[in-house]
Design an enzyme around this catalytic site. Structure first.
Site, mmCIF file in Angstrom:
data_model
loop_
_atom_site.group_PDB
_atom_site.id
_atom_site.type_symbol
_atom_site.label_atom_id
_atom_site.label_comp_id
_atom_site.label_asym_id
_atom_site.label_seq_id
_atom_site.Cartn_x
_atom_site.Cartn_y
_atom_site.Cartn_z
ATOM 1 N N PRO A 2 0.646 -1.182 0.096
ATOM 2 C CA PRO A 2 0.033 0.005 -0.034
ATOM 3 C C PRO A 2 0.958 1.351 -0.172
ATOM 4 O O PRO A 2 2.036 1.226 0.848
ATOM 5 C CB PRO A 2 -0.970 -0.154 1.253
ATOM 6 C CG PRO A 2 -0.796 -1.738 1.619
ATOM 7 C CD PRO A 2 0.513 -2.128 1.143
ATOM 8 N N GLU A 3 0.329 2.299 -0.852
ATOM 9 C CA GLU A 3 1.162 3.506 -0.923
ATOM 10 C C GLU A 3 0.593 4.564 -0.032
ATOM 11 O O GLU A 3 -0.237 4.175 0.563
ATOM 12 C CB GLU A 3 1.414 3.743 -2.373
ATOM 13 C CG GLU A 3 1.939 2.797 -3.216
ATOM 14 C CD GLU A 3 2.134 3.163 -4.762
ATOM 15 O OE1 GLU A 3 2.310 4.277 -4.946
ATOM 16 O OE2 GLU A 3 2.484 2.128 -5.437
ATOM 17 N N LYS A 50 4.442 5.718 4.322
ATOM 18 C CA LYS A 50 3.618 4.281 4.017
ATOM 19 C C LYS A 50 3.918 3.299 5.426
ATOM 20 O O LYS A 50 3.518 2.248 5.322
ATOM 21 C CB LYS A 50 4.560 3.440 3.208
ATOM 22 C CG LYS A 50 4.901 3.959 1.677
ATOM 23 C CD LYS A 50 5.267 3.042 0.859
ATOM 24 C CE LYS A 50 6.159 3.735 -0.294
ATOM 25 N NZ LYS A 50 6.999 2.446 -0.891
ATOM 26 N N ARG A 317 12.620 -2.699 -8.830
ATOM 27 C CA ARG A 317 11.098 -2.561 -8.753
ATOM 28 C C ARG A 317 10.440 -2.545 -10.346
ATOM 29 O O ARG A 317 11.085 -2.195 -11.299
ATOM 30 C CB ARG A 317 10.615 -1.437 -8.188
ATOM 31 C CG ARG A 317 11.111 -1.077 -6.764
ATOM 32 C CD ARG A 317 10.515 -2.285 -5.883
ATOM 33 N NE ARG A 317 9.110 -2.472 -5.655
ATOM 34 C CZ ARG A 317 8.353 -1.917 -5.078
ATOM 35 N NH1 ARG A 317 8.788 -0.964 -4.144
ATOM 36 N NH2 ARG A 317 7.168 -2.101 -5.033
#
Ligand SMILES: [Zn+2]
Length: 345
Positions: A2-3, A50, A317
């Site tokens: 989750p951001e 975060k 990423r």
């Protein structure tokens, strides 16, 4: 994982329980002992980048002595050196690596988070601050890929597992209050001194420092590395990275030092507006449709490229970009890409 916008949504779910007493606890956390939270009051909740932080205090209403209310292992106060107790908001996130790339405590941690497991580390005991400072311990929640917070409802299985069983996910921690409960899923939970990220680096904070962020972007590093640097862009994760680079028409590996001030300002505008727009949709319960993230074609119909990029000290990423809409700017051929300030669809 989750951001920033998801964390703000979690924070909104937690907020109505602030001020209430934890009556009973549950969950399968091995990292902390959930029982130590019983009869403590949820005093405060904050979100930084975060991470979600919950502060717990004594239940003074019962008129009992502090030591009576504290579980045995909490009864001895931990005296903190002055420099530690004063630094709270001064240090960078404990989950930041040398260059601020998000690096959880160990490589096994991220693997465990991805698998929905809790990493095997010794029980984490709370920092029990001197009660005269009127500040109890803080629990930090760092969420994994499928991490979430539910208020007065449990997460349900959305598909069968490999064996064909419909098994609901198990919450890591459940806090029951007089009315309702909070359930925390797929997260790393640990005691800490308090929020460790300055609001000035949080992309969703009103205090977000654009000048500081711009200085970071200007460096001779690929912009896709800098955007994930939580020291300057706390809350910015891989989805936001991919989407804002597409919106700003900037190739992920472009060096910040090769981009014009106008391009960098445009990128920063998109970081702020995209994150705020995504948060707004979350609060309204609307889905966020992606333009480039996990797409095969860009909105203009071009074939999208995919590769894994990351700084040497951080994670690699997955990155999606359109070679037509996001041409690479090389040091030899400085080329100002057309800055955009389009509204989000
Ligand atoms: Zn394109």
């Amino acid at each position: 994982m989750p951001e920033g916008p998801s964390l703000r949504k979690f924070h909104q779910l937690v907020a109505p329980f602030v001020g209430q007493l934890v009556v009973t606890v549950g969950g399968n956390s091995k990292k902390i002992n959930p029982n130590m939270l019983e009869m403590l009051r949820l005093q405060d909740s904050q979100v930084h980048g975060k991470n979600l932080y919950l502060n717990f205090g004594l239940n003074e209403d019962l008129g009992l002595s502090d030591s009576f209310l504290l579980p045995k292992h909490l009864q001895k106060e931990v005296k903190l050196p002055k420099e530690i107790s004063n630094h709270k908001l001064e240090s960078t996130s404990s989950t930041s690596g040398l260059d601020g790339q998000e690096v959880p405590a160990s490589s096994s941690t991220i693997k465990a988070l991805e698998l929905g497991e809790e990493e095997k580390e010794p029980l984490n005991e709370p920092w029990w601050l001197n009660t005269s400072q009127n500040s109890g311990p803080w629990l930090c929640f760092h969420f994994g890929m499928f991490g979430s917070v539910r208020a007065s409802e449990y997460s349900r299985a959305t598909k069968p597992n490999k064996k064909g069983d419909w098994k609901d996910p198990l919450p890591r921690l459940v806090l029951h209050f007089a009315k309702g409960f909070l359930a925390f899923y797929n997260c790393r939970i640990y005691w800490c001194l308090g929020p460790m990220v300055k609001p000035s680096s949080d992309i969703l904070s009103e205090e977000f420092d654009r000048r500081q962020a711009l200085e970071a972007l200007k460096q001779a590093n690929p912009v896709c590395y800098t955007l994930l640097d939580q020291r300057f862009f706390a809350g910015l994760g891989n989805i936001i990275k991919n989407e804002v680079l597409y919106l700003a028409k900037i190739h992920p590996l472009s060096l910040g030092s090769c981009l014009s001030a106008l391009n960098l300002e445009s990128l920063l505008d998109h970081v702020v507006s995209f994150s705020a727009g995504w948060l707004q949709k979350k609060l309204e319960g609307k889905p966020q449709h992606h333009l480039i993230y996990q797409k095969e074609q860009c909105p203009a119909g071009h074939q999208v490229m995919k590769d894994s990029f990351g700084s040497p000290n951080g994670f690699q990423r997955p990155t999606w970009w359109c070679p037509h809409c996001q041409p690479k700017v090389t040091p030899e051929e400085p080329n100002e890409v057309q800055a955009t300030k389009e509204e989000l669809p």
